[in-house]
Design a protein around this motif. Structure first.
Motif, PDB file in Angstrom:
ATOM      1  N   TYR A  47       0.850  -1.185   0.000  1.00 11.06           N
ATOM      2  CA  TYR A  47       0.000   0.000   0.000  1.00 11.06           C
ATOM      3  C   TYR A  47       0.886   1.234   0.000  1.00 11.06           C
ATOM      4  O   TYR A  47       2.036   1.189   0.431  1.00 11.06           O
ATOM      5  N   SER A  49       0.531   5.826   0.446  1.00  7.42           N
ATOM      6  CA  SER A  49      -0.312   6.973   0.779  1.00  7.42           C
ATOM      7  C   SER A  49       0.433   8.251   0.423  1.00  7.42           C
ATOM      8  O   SER A  49       1.588   8.425   0.801  1.00  7.42           O
ATOM      9  N   ASP A  54      -5.803   9.355   2.827  1.00  4.21           N
ATOM     10  CA  ASP A  54      -5.890   8.809   1.473  1.00  4.21           C
ATOM     11  C   ASP A  54      -4.801   7.774   1.287  1.00  4.21           C
ATOM     12  O   ASP A  54      -3.644   7.987   1.680  1.00  4.21           O
ATOM     13  N   GLN A  56      -3.678   4.104  -1.435  1.00  5.65           N
ATOM     14  CA  GLN A  56      -3.979   3.296  -2.608  1.00  5.65           C
ATOM     15  C   GLN A  56      -3.344   1.918  -2.468  1.00  5.65           C
ATOM     16  O   GLN A  56      -2.305   1.756  -1.825  1.00  5.65           O
TER      17      GLN A  56
ATOM     18  N   THR B 100       3.683   9.713  -7.946  1.00  4.80           N
ATOM     19  CA  THR B 100       3.463   8.822  -6.805  1.00  4.80           C
ATOM     20  C   THR B 100       4.743   8.106  -6.415  1.00  4.80           C
ATOM     21  O   THR B 100       4.832   7.549  -5.331  1.00  4.80           O
TER      22      THR B 100
END
Lengths: 114, 115
Positions: A47, A49, A54, A56, B100
């Motif tokens: 995972y 964040s 939040d 993902q 990300t």
């Protein structure tokens, strides 16, 4: 000194039990990550964040859950649905910005099945 | 598919010699970053060096340098003047997912420095 603290260092789980791995950082980093490491397989993302409240799924999220209620903390719960949880778990954080910012890692938690 | 390949499971090097650890990658994204990390037996991952896909020069950090050959999709780590403390696992990783910064890792190379 700033850094990432993972606890405990070693953890044992009984069949059918949920366990939670702690990850705390005081680097003021926005992004946090959880990885699993098995022998000979490198690290795989569970995972991540980017901001508080939040997160993902990564590549192997099944059987795991996370929360991000505070910027400093990103705990990982290994649920009973994870049938093969024995592994080394690493937490990382990263300063927001361009892609050249490296992830910084904690010392890891080694989880074993009893 | 995006992938990192490290073909050397283990390597030996004599103290004070240089050693090259191989890493090849596969991606269709023109913008990516490549990282090398060191993992001693204690388990923590230590960041060593970074190379961006648009960087014109090979990255260097002290005794570490990155031999970046974009056309061959390789990003080999060179450690000069090896020390006993360099004995560890070394992982090559690639930044995917843009901002990300999700990383994908290779399987690692175990380096043993001999006195």
């Amino acid at each position: 000194d700033g850094g990432i603290t993972q606890s405990p260092k070693y953890l044992f789980r009984k069949e059918g039990q949920n366990v939670t791995l702690s990850c705390e950082q005081n680097l003021n980093h926005d992004a946090m990550y959880w990885y699993r490491q098995d022998p000979g397989q490198g690290l795989r993302l569970i995972y991540y964040s980017q901001i508080v409240n939040d997160f993902q799924k990564g590549d192997i999220a099944e059987g795991y859950s996370v929360s991000r209620e505070k910027k400093e903390s990103f705990p990982l719960t290994v649920t009973s649905a994870q049938k093969n949880p024995t592994a080394f778990y690493l937490c990382a954080s990263r300063k927001a910005g361009t892609g050249n910012q490296p992830q910084h890692f904690g010392d890891g938690t080694r989880l074993s099945i009893l | 598919a995006q992938k990192i390949t490290q073909t050397q499971p283990g390597m030996f090097v004599q103290e004070k010699e240089a050693v090259t650890l191989d890493c090849t990658y596969d991606t269709s994204d023109p913008s990516y970053g490549l990282f090398w990390y060191k993992q001693p037996s204690s388990g923590e991952m230590i960041f060593l060096i970074y190379q961006g896909s648009y960087d014109q020069q090979n990255a260097t950090e002290g005794r570490y340098s990155l031999n970046f050959q974009k056309a061959r999709k390789s990003a080999n780590l060179v450690i000069s003047a090896s020390q006993l403390g360099d004995s560890a696992m070394y992982f090559c990783a690639m930044n995917i997912g843009g901002a990300t910064n999700k990383l994908i890792f290779g399987t690692g190379t175990l380096l043993a420095v001999q006195p």
